[in-house]
Design an enzyme around this catalytic site. Sequence first.
Site, mmCIF file in Angstrom:
data_model
loop_
_atom_site.group_PDB
_atom_site.id
_atom_site.type_symbol
_atom_site.label_atom_id
_atom_site.label_comp_id
_atom_site.label_asym_id
_atom_site.label_seq_id
_atom_site.Cartn_x
_atom_site.Cartn_y
_atom_site.Cartn_z
ATOM 1 N N HIS A 70 0.835 -1.195 0.000
ATOM 2 C CA HIS A 70 0.000 0.000 0.000
ATOM 3 C C HIS A 70 0.869 1.244 0.000
ATOM 4 C CE1 HIS A 70 0.943 -0.949 4.072
ATOM 5 N NE2 HIS A 70 0.021 -0.242 4.681
ATOM 6 N N HIS A 118 -0.362 -7.282 11.361
ATOM 7 C CA HIS A 118 -1.649 -7.026 10.738
ATOM 8 C C HIS A 118 -2.078 -8.253 9.932
ATOM 9 C CE1 HIS A 118 -1.811 -2.785 11.502
ATOM 10 N NE2 HIS A 118 -0.705 -2.529 10.860
ATOM 11 N N HIS A 163 -2.351 7.688 10.694
ATOM 12 C CA HIS A 163 -0.907 7.551 10.936
ATOM 13 C C HIS A 163 -0.064 7.779 9.694
ATOM 14 C CE1 HIS A 163 -1.761 3.220 9.838
ATOM 15 N NE2 HIS A 163 -0.597 3.321 9.222
ATOM 16 N N TYR A 205 2.591 0.656 16.727
ATOM 17 C CA TYR A 205 2.004 1.995 16.619
ATOM 18 C C TYR A 205 2.274 2.787 17.878
ATOM 19 C CZ TYR A 205 -0.726 0.582 12.592
ATOM 20 O OH TYR A 205 -1.110 0.158 11.354
HETATM 21 FE FE FE2 Z 1 0.113 1.532 8.207
#
Ligand code: FE2
Lengths: 309, 116
Positions: A198, A245, A213, A254
């Site tokens: 992505h 993920h 984010h 994160y």
């Molecule tokens: Fe991400």
Amino acid sequence: MKKGVMRPGHVQIRVLDMDEALIHYRDRLGLIEMHKDSMGRVYLKAWTEIDKYSVVLREADEAGMDFMGFKVTSTDVMNSLRDELKEFGCQVENIPAGELNGCGERVRFDSPTGHFFEIYAEKEQTGKWGVTARNPEAWPEDLKGMKTSRFDHCLLYGDDLDGSLELFTKVLGFDLAEEVMDGDLRIAQFLTCSMKAHDIAWVRHEEKGKFHHASFFLNTWEEVLRAADLISMHDISLDIGPTRHGLTHGQTIYFFDPSGNRNEVFCDGAGGNYYYPDSPVITWDASELGKAIFYHDRVLNENFLGVVT
Amino acid sequence: MQMHKVRCAGTNAEFLCSEDRPLLIAMERQAKDLIPVGCRGGGCGRCRIRIISGDFETKKMSKKFIGDSEQKENLTLACRTFPRSDVIFELRTPTQYDNKSTMRAGSSDSQRVINR
Ligand SMILES: [Fe+2]
Ligand code: FES
């Protein structure tokens, strides 16, 4: 179909206190401070990036993202995309060369989800930091903190996901790589303009224009764990992780910058998460959402969904 | 370092906080759950409270959640607030946190299913 958009080139992030932000982005993430302009904005880059900077910090009264910029292959491409953006119905603004230090003309446009984006063709190239372009060594020795290797993508929250999907696929030539579907409703979408899993992603959310984010790339799971140690050592606000993920299968952690903007550092630790133009869209069902977001816990964390700037 | 008592109005729930630590962080370290936790950086507004009594100082906070009028009413973000005396507060969570995000709302049933 590719339309000449190469990669995420920069993100301008609003911070409440520049000194605190610099310690975070430079000394903890390991970005390299490249420039400070007359407006007080600070420019940083990750070491493997060839262009002069990818992160611009602006001190402001609110946290969040000002805009995200994509580099395109040429000025001709930028000019023809400008026309197509107008035709699509975007509000388009021309930002003159030099408004961002070392960057050529930029075309800024709004989007159905309320975020601002830019395309540009030219930016000063300083080369990878700390290594030469001729007979380069493997990596520079004096990197700091997490030693992140590149600015990778942003995840944004907004309402009209279908509109932004259409804008990015039809006008800008991105492909939908992964999605989460709740019946007919697409509640998350991951788009790529490259071979990466992505380059930009959205999650459906009532408010427009929210920033979830900015993500930075690491090489290995070991480096993600090392980042987690640094987060504890320096008392950085942790969101969640280290974990994996389901979506994109990245291994991740994160955390928040000192102004409350979320950051991610991750590595693509599964091996299969690259994209070709003929790759089929990967679909996650909303019934598997917990696993799609957090592959190990398989439960969503309230803050990951609700807390944005 | 002087410790102050931080109490949630109308309850007996309280925790201790030193002058050099934000209220929210002190609360978390004592494993108390009186104020919702978000970014811990003054950016998301999730930890907004009103100080009903007591003295405090703040670091810079997002104007989106603490504008000038809110500041006059002693609204503040617990993650950017340092006590200067014992303090009594009430929650003032911004309304956007009542509304479920579409992702959550759309999948509330499925979430129940996936919870182990
Ligand atoms: Fe991400
Ligand atoms: S937790 Fe985000 S503003 Fe305090």
